[in-house]
Design an enzyme around this catalytic site. Structure first.
Site, PDB file in Angstrom:
ATOM      1  N   HIS A  66       3.713 -18.381 -10.026  1.00 29.28           N
ATOM      2  CA  HIS A  66       3.160 -18.420  -8.665  1.00 29.28           C
ATOM      3  C   HIS A  66       2.935 -17.013  -8.093  1.00 29.28           C
ATOM      4  CE1 HIS A  66       7.384 -18.141  -6.999  1.00 29.28           C
ATOM      5  NE2 HIS A  66       6.737 -17.462  -6.069  1.00 29.28           N
ATOM      6  N   ASP A 111       6.934 -22.650 -13.819  1.00 27.75           N
ATOM      7  CA  ASP A 111       6.638 -21.474 -12.994  1.00 27.75           C
ATOM      8  C   ASP A 111       7.065 -20.219 -13.750  1.00 27.75           C
ATOM      9  OD1 ASP A 111       5.931 -19.864 -10.924  1.00 27.75           O
ATOM     10  OD2 ASP A 111       7.548 -20.481  -9.568  1.00 27.75           O
ATOM     11  N   SER A 207      10.818 -13.535  -5.644  1.00 20.92           N
ATOM     12  CA  SER A 207      10.227 -14.451  -6.619  1.00 20.92           C
ATOM     13  C   SER A 207       9.906 -13.698  -7.892  1.00 20.92           C
ATOM     14  CB  SER A 207       8.923 -15.026  -6.072  1.00 20.92           C
ATOM     15  OG  SER A 207       9.174 -16.103  -5.217  1.00 20.92           O
TER      16      SER A 207
END
Ligand SMILES: *[C@@H]1O[C@H](CO)[C@@H](O)[C@H](O)[C@H]1NC(C)=O
Ligand SMILES: *[C@@H]1O[C@H](CO)[C@@H](O)[C@H](O)[C@H]1NC(C)=O
Length: 252
Positions: A66, A111, A207
Site C-alpha cells: 500500500h 500487503d 507503514s
C-alpha cells in the site's frame, strides 16, 4: 432500506478507523541508538518520506504494497536522521517495484512489495541486511518484538529521527475476535501485535517497516485500528517466502 443504510454506515466507519491508522506516528517510541537497526530504509516519493522499509538482500528492500504511489520512488539507507537538509544522505533509486500480484487493498491482504534498487549495496557499519524467517518458522504468540519507523507524515515534517517501540504478538484467533468486534474480517497471512507500553504504537509513516522478533524481520507494518481497540496488523513474511525468493532469484 435501513439495512442498506446501516451497512453503508459501518463501511464508512471501518474506512474511517482504517484511515485513522495511517494518521498517527510511532507514539512514545524511543530514539534508536546509533549503529542499530541498520537495515531500516526510508521509502520516499518525490523526496518525501512515505513509508518504512528494510533491506533483506544487497539489492532489495521489503515494504508494504500500500506504500506504492505514482512519482519518483527512492530509498534512503544508512541514516537514522532523514532530515532532507542533511548533507550526505544516501539516496538510492528504485529500478523496479514488485507489488504482490494478489494485493488490492490492506483489507484483502498480501500487503507486501519488493523494491529492486538500481545498484547492489555493500554492507557497512551503518547499512546491514536483516534476516527473514526460514521456511515454516512461525513467530509464536506472546513473542516480544520491536517495530521501528520515522512515523513522519506530510503534516509533521519535523520528525526526522528513527524511533522504535516494543510490541508483543498475540494469538491469531484472539486477534480475529477483537477485529470482528470492529466488524472487520482480517485477511489471511497476517501477524498481530499489541504495543507493550500503553500509549505507544505505530502509524502512517511507519507503514512498510519491519516487525522484528529475535533479530529476524517477521512482519511488515500493514494497518491498525485508529483508537487501538484491536492489535496492529502485519503481513506475515514467512507466508511470502517463496514469492520473495522467486522475485530475488528472478533478478528483475
Ligand atoms: C529520481 O530521483 C533520483 C534521486 O533524486 C534522481 O537521480 C533521478 O533522476 C530521478 N528520476 C526521475 C525519473 O525523475
Ligand atoms: C458492528 O455491526 C453491528 C451490527 O450491524 C453494529 O450494531 C455495531 O455497532 C458495529 N460495530 C462497530 C464497531 O462498527
Amino acid at each position: 432500506m435501513s439495512a442498506t443504510y446501516s451497512l453503508l454506515v459501518s463501511v464508512a466507519l471501518i474506512s474511517l478507523t482504517l484511515t485513522g491508522t495511517y494518521g498517527a506516528d510511532i507514539i512514545n517510541g524511543k530514539q534508536a541508538k546509533k549503529n542499530s537497526l541498520q537495515y531500516m530504509a526510508s521509502v520516499q516519493v518525490d523526496g518525501k518520506h512515505k513509508c518504512g522499509g528494510f533491506l533483506i538482500d544487497p539489492s532489495y528492500v521489503l515494504t508494504a504494497a500500500h506504500c506504492d504511489q505514482r512519482g519518483n520512488m527512492t530509498v534512503i539507507l544508512g541514516a537514522h536522521n532523514i532530515n532532507p537538509d542533511r548533507k550526505n544522505l544516501r539516496r538510492y533509486t528504485v529500478q523496479n517495484k514488485h507489488k504482490h500480484p494478489h494485493f488490492k487493498n490492506v483489507k484483502t491482504g498480501s500487503d507486501i512489495m519488493l523494491l529492486k534498487l538500481s545498484q547492489k549495496l555493500k554492507t557497512s557499519k551503518d547499512v546491514k541486511i536483516v534476516k527473514i524467517p526460514g521456511k515454516g518458522k512461525q513467530v509464536k504468540p506472546n513473542s516480544k518484538c520491536l517495530v521501528a519507523g520515522w512515523g513522519q507524515t506530510e503534516r509533521n515534517d519535523e520528525v526526522n529521527d528513527l524511533l522504535f517501540t516494543e510490541v508483543s504478538t498475540i494469538r491469531l484467533t484472539d486477534c480475529q475476535m477483537l477485529w470482528r468486534k470492529l466488524n472487520m474480517t482480517l485477511p489471511d497471512n497476517v501477524l498481530c501485535a499489541w504495543r507493550v507500553k500503553t500509549k505507544s504504537g505505530v502509524g502512517k509513516g511507519d507503514s512498510g517497516g519491519p516487525l522484528v522478533c529475535r533479530g529476524i524481520a517477521a512482519g511488515v507494518v500493514s494497518f491498525k485500528n485508529g483508537p487501538e481497540k484491536a492489535p496492529s496488523i502485519y503481513t506475515d513474511i514467512v507466508k511470502y517466502k517463496q514469492w520473495i525468493e522467486n522475485v530475488i532469484n528472478g533478478g528483475a
